[in-house]
Design a protein around this motif. Structure first.
Motif, PDB file in Angstrom:
ATOM      1  N   ARG A 169      -5.291  -3.763  24.895  1.00  0.00           N
ATOM      2  CA  ARG A 169      -6.076  -4.779  24.176  1.00  0.00           C
ATOM      3  C   ARG A 169      -5.175  -5.613  23.265  1.00  0.00           C
ATOM      4  O   ARG A 169      -5.311  -6.834  23.195  1.00  0.00           O
ATOM      5  CB  ARG A 169      -7.164  -4.109  23.345  1.00  0.00           C
ATOM      6  N   ALA A 170      -4.255  -4.944  22.577  1.00  0.00           N
ATOM      7  CA  ALA A 170      -3.331  -5.654  21.687  1.00  0.00           C
ATOM      8  C   ALA A 170      -2.420  -6.584  22.474  1.00  0.00           C
ATOM      9  O   ALA A 170      -2.230  -7.748  22.097  1.00  0.00           O
ATOM     10  CB  ALA A 170      -2.503  -4.655  20.877  1.00  0.00           C
ATOM     11  N   GLU A 171      -1.854  -6.090  23.564  1.00  0.00           N
ATOM     12  CA  GLU A 171      -0.958  -6.912  24.385  1.00  0.00           C
ATOM     13  C   GLU A 171      -1.686  -8.139  24.926  1.00  0.00           C
ATOM     14  O   GLU A 171      -1.179  -9.257  24.854  1.00  0.00           O
ATOM     15  CB  GLU A 171      -0.418  -6.096  25.561  1.00  0.00           C
ATOM     16  N   THR A 172      -2.873  -7.926  25.471  1.00  0.00           N
ATOM     17  CA  THR A 172      -3.629  -9.018  26.073  1.00  0.00           C
ATOM     18  C   THR A 172      -4.065 -10.028  25.022  1.00  0.00           C
ATOM     19  O   THR A 172      -3.927 -11.238  25.213  1.00  0.00           O
ATOM     20  CB  THR A 172      -4.851  -8.478  26.835  1.00  0.00           C
ATOM     21  N   THR A 173      -4.576  -9.556  23.896  1.00  0.00           N
ATOM     22  CA  THR A 173      -5.032 -10.456  22.837  1.00  0.00           C
ATOM     23  C   THR A 173      -3.867 -11.276  22.293  1.00  0.00           C
ATOM     24  O   THR A 173      -3.993 -12.486  22.079  1.00  0.00           O
ATOM     25  CB  THR A 173      -5.715  -9.660  21.716  1.00  0.00           C
ATOM     26  N   ALA A 174      -2.725 -10.634  22.056  1.00  0.00           N
ATOM     27  CA  ALA A 174      -1.559 -11.354  21.547  1.00  0.00           C
ATOM     28  C   ALA A 174      -1.102 -12.420  22.536  1.00  0.00           C
ATOM     29  O   ALA A 174      -0.794 -13.551  22.145  1.00  0.00           O
ATOM     30  CB  ALA A 174      -0.423 -10.380  21.256  1.00  0.00           C
ATOM     31  N   LEU A 231      -2.591 -15.769  21.110  1.00  0.00           N
ATOM     32  CA  LEU A 231      -1.517 -16.100  20.173  1.00  0.00           C
ATOM     33  C   LEU A 231      -0.241 -16.579  20.860  1.00  0.00           C
ATOM     34  O   LEU A 231       0.691 -17.004  20.195  1.00  0.00           O
ATOM     35  CB  LEU A 231      -1.196 -14.881  19.293  1.00  0.00           C
ATOM     36  N   GLY A 232      -0.192 -16.456  22.182  1.00  0.00           N
ATOM     37  CA  GLY A 232       1.001 -16.878  22.904  1.00  0.00           C
ATOM     38  C   GLY A 232       2.211 -16.008  22.620  1.00  0.00           C
ATOM     39  O   GLY A 232       3.346 -16.447  22.729  1.00  0.00           O
ATOM     40  N   VAL A 233       1.964 -14.741  22.266  1.00  0.00           N
ATOM     41  CA  VAL A 233       3.035 -13.812  21.901  1.00  0.00           C
ATOM     42  C   VAL A 233       3.045 -12.657  22.900  1.00  0.00           C
ATOM     43  O   VAL A 233       2.021 -12.017  23.122  1.00  0.00           O
ATOM     44  CB  VAL A 233       2.812 -13.263  20.472  1.00  0.00           C
ATOM     45  N   ARG A 234       4.209 -12.394  23.465  1.00  0.00           N
ATOM     46  CA  ARG A 234       4.355 -11.246  24.374  1.00  0.00           C
ATOM     47  C   ARG A 234       4.927 -10.083  23.573  1.00  0.00           C
ATOM     48  O   ARG A 234       6.042 -10.164  23.067  1.00  0.00           O
ATOM     49  CB  ARG A 234       5.257 -11.596  25.540  1.00  0.00           C
ATOM     50  N   LEU A 235       4.142  -9.022  23.489  1.00  0.00           N
ATOM     51  CA  LEU A 235       4.536  -7.849  22.706  1.00  0.00           C
ATOM     52  C   LEU A 235       5.045  -6.686  23.550  1.00  0.00           C
ATOM     53  O   LEU A 235       5.503  -5.693  23.001  1.00  0.00           O
ATOM     54  CB  LEU A 235       3.334  -7.341  21.906  1.00  0.00           C
ATOM     55  N   GLN A 236       4.956  -6.765  24.865  1.00  0.00           N
ATOM     56  CA  GLN A 236       5.188  -5.611  25.727  1.00  0.00           C
ATOM     57  C   GLN A 236       6.507  -4.898  25.448  1.00  0.00           C
ATOM     58  O   GLN A 236       6.560  -3.667  25.483  1.00  0.00           O
ATOM     59  CB  GLN A 236       5.120  -6.026  27.207  1.00  0.00           C
ATOM     60  N   ARG A 268      11.328 -11.097  17.155  1.00  0.00           N
ATOM     61  CA  ARG A 268      11.249 -10.376  15.879  1.00  0.00           C
ATOM     62  C   ARG A 268      10.338  -9.161  15.896  1.00  0.00           C
ATOM     63  O   ARG A 268      10.262  -8.426  14.920  1.00  0.00           O
ATOM     64  CB  ARG A 268      10.807 -11.331  14.789  1.00  0.00           C
ATOM     65  N   TRP A 269       9.635  -8.899  16.989  1.00  0.00           N
ATOM     66  CA  TRP A 269       8.618  -7.853  17.007  1.00  0.00           C
ATOM     67  C   TRP A 269       9.238  -6.466  17.132  1.00  0.00           C
ATOM     68  O   TRP A 269      10.088  -6.203  17.958  1.00  0.00           O
ATOM     69  CB  TRP A 269       7.624  -8.093  18.145  1.00  0.00           C
ATOM     70  N   THR A 270       8.742  -5.566  16.284  1.00  0.00           N
ATOM     71  CA  THR A 270       9.213  -4.187  16.271  1.00  0.00           C
ATOM     72  C   THR A 270       8.126  -3.275  16.829  1.00  0.00           C
ATOM     73  O   THR A 270       6.980  -3.703  17.025  1.00  0.00           O
ATOM     74  CB  THR A 270       9.539  -3.737  14.834  1.00  0.00           C
ATOM     75  N   MET A 271       8.480  -2.033  17.032  1.00  0.00           N
ATOM     76  CA  MET A 271       7.474  -1.061  17.461  1.00  0.00           C
ATOM     77  C   MET A 271       6.380  -0.927  16.397  1.00  0.00           C
ATOM     78  O   MET A 271       5.210  -0.768  16.736  1.00  0.00           O
ATOM     79  CB  MET A 271       8.124   0.294  17.732  1.00  0.00           C
ATOM     80  N   ASP A 272       6.757  -0.973  15.137  1.00  0.00           N
ATOM     81  CA  ASP A 272       5.747  -0.902  14.075  1.00  0.00           C
ATOM     82  C   ASP A 272       4.787  -2.089  14.164  1.00  0.00           C
ATOM     83  O   ASP A 272       3.575  -1.925  13.984  1.00  0.00           O
ATOM     84  CB  ASP A 272       6.408  -0.857  12.699  1.00  0.00           C
ATOM     85  N   ASP A 273       5.303  -3.293  14.437  1.00  0.00           N
ATOM     86  CA  ASP A 273       4.430  -4.459  14.611  1.00  0.00           C
ATOM     87  C   ASP A 273       3.456  -4.226  15.762  1.00  0.00           C
ATOM     88  O   ASP A 273       2.264  -4.511  15.652  1.00  0.00           O
ATOM     89  CB  ASP A 273       5.250  -5.722  14.913  1.00  0.00           C
ATOM     90  N   TYR A 274       3.982  -3.719  16.845  1.00  0.00           N
ATOM     91  CA  TYR A 274       3.181  -3.488  18.048  1.00  0.00           C
ATOM     92  C   TYR A 274       2.029  -2.519  17.762  1.00  0.00           C
ATOM     93  O   TYR A 274       0.864  -2.823  18.036  1.00  0.00           O
ATOM     94  CB  TYR A 274       4.085  -2.935  19.155  1.00  0.00           C
ATOM     95  N   TYR A 275       2.349  -1.362  17.220  1.00  0.00           N
ATOM     96  CA  TYR A 275       1.318  -0.343  17.003  1.00  0.00           C
ATOM     97  C   TYR A 275       0.404  -0.679  15.827  1.00  0.00           C
ATOM     98  O   TYR A 275      -0.753  -0.264  15.803  1.00  0.00           O
ATOM     99  CB  TYR A 275       1.946   1.044  16.898  1.00  0.00           C
ATOM    100  N   SER A 276       0.894  -1.460  14.868  1.00  0.00           N
ATOM    101  CA  SER A 276       0.024  -1.930  13.783  1.00  0.00           C
ATOM    102  C   SER A 276      -0.988  -2.943  14.306  1.00  0.00           C
ATOM    103  O   SER A 276      -2.140  -2.954  13.880  1.00  0.00           O
ATOM    104  CB  SER A 276       0.864  -2.565  12.668  1.00  0.00           C
ATOM    105  N   PHE A 277      -0.558  -3.790  15.230  1.00  0.00           N
ATOM    106  CA  PHE A 277      -1.493  -4.744  15.832  1.00  0.00           C
ATOM    107  C   PHE A 277      -2.496  -4.006  16.720  1.00  0.00           C
ATOM    108  O   PHE A 277      -3.692  -4.304  16.713  1.00  0.00           O
ATOM    109  CB  PHE A 277      -0.733  -5.818  16.614  1.00  0.00           C
ATOM    110  N   ALA A 278      -2.030  -3.012  17.450  1.00  0.00           N
ATOM    111  CA  ALA A 278      -2.921  -2.211  18.303  1.00  0.00           C
ATOM    112  C   ALA A 278      -3.968  -1.469  17.472  1.00  0.00           C
ATOM    113  O   ALA A 278      -5.079  -1.192  17.965  1.00  0.00           O
ATOM    114  CB  ALA A 278      -2.112  -1.231  19.137  1.00  0.00           C
ATOM    115  N   ALA A 279      -3.661  -1.160  16.225  1.00  0.00           N
ATOM    116  CA  ALA A 279      -4.606  -0.440  15.362  1.00  0.00           C
ATOM    117  C   ALA A 279      -5.900  -1.218  15.148  1.00  0.00           C
ATOM    118  O   ALA A 279      -6.948  -0.629  14.875  1.00  0.00           O
ATOM    119  CB  ALA A 279      -3.951  -0.115  14.021  1.00  0.00           C
ATOM    120  N   PHE A 280      -5.869  -2.551  15.288  1.00  0.00           N
ATOM    121  CA  PHE A 280      -7.101  -3.330  15.175  1.00  0.00           C
ATOM    122  C   PHE A 280      -8.105  -2.947  16.261  1.00  0.00           C
ATOM    123  O   PHE A 280      -9.300  -3.113  16.095  1.00  0.00           O
ATOM    124  CB  PHE A 280      -6.804  -4.833  15.277  1.00  0.00           C
TER     125      PHE A 280
END
Length: 190
Positions: free
Chosen positions: A85-90, A94-99, A110-122
């Motif tokens: 859900r986080a990957e798809t929504t971003a 947002l035009g951001v690839r987080l994979q 600039r994206w870190t693992m913490d950014d990834y999992y913090s966004f997934a927490a939504f």
């Protein structure tokens, strides 16, 4: 005048509804035939009536309810876990690839693992349950659910990409807060 005539044609709404349906993964194997039809025609009505994109995105991201009667909730029927859900929504809104940041800090961004999992927490609180019709699903806020960084094992608080950790009351639907941030006029990604 020609542009206005073309924009008023039904083919314009058909074409863009198909494009958005592809982006939102509106497909029969995850939504079944009725779910696909309902979601597609819901998207098409938004385009046909020239509704604002920020309202469209907010309704999809905060979608809840019976996926047959609340088609935007079908987004969460197709996206079955918080990280997807986080990957798809971003990517879609947002035009951001987080994979890359799922397994390691992104090497070229600039994206870190913490950014990834913090966004997934939504999306960790999204619940799914069957209705009396075994083909249908209800999407709801479970009021609980967390994500953790798999390397550090640290529980991750919801955090906007490139932004702050919002104040969220216990049990509050995180997706509603995300939708408000996502569609805000000062969001550089939307």
């Amino acid at each position: 005048e020609l542009i206005d005539q073309l924009l008023d044609r039904s083919e314009y709404a058909d074409y863009w509804a198909l494009k958005y349906a592809d982006l939102l993964r509106v497909e029969e194997k995850t939504l079944d035939r009725k779910g696909v039809q309902n979601f597609y025609y819901w998207i098409r009505r938004w385009i046909e009536h020239d509704r604002p994109m920020n309202e469209f995105a907010a309704e999809v991201v905060s979608g809840r309810g019976d996926t047959y009667t609340s088609p935007a909730a079908g987004y969460y029927r197709a996206q079955r876990d918080p990280v997807l859900r986080a990957e798809t929504t971003a990517q879609v809104f947002l035009g951001v690839r987080l994979q890359c940041a799922k397994c390691h800090n992104h090497p070229f961004d600039r994206w870190t693992m913490d950014d990834y999992y913090s966004f997934a927490a939504f999306f960790a609180q999204v619940g799914r349950k069957q209705t009396e019709d075994y083909r249908d699903i209800v999407i709801y806020n479970r009021a609980g659910g967390e994500t953790s960084n798999p390397v550090t094992k640290q529980r991750m608080a919801p955090k906007f990409l490139g932004g702050a950790v919002p104040e969220i009351k216990p049990g509050e639907d995180r997706r509603a807060i995300l939708a408000k941030w996502l569609t805000a006029g000062d969001n550089p990604f939307f």
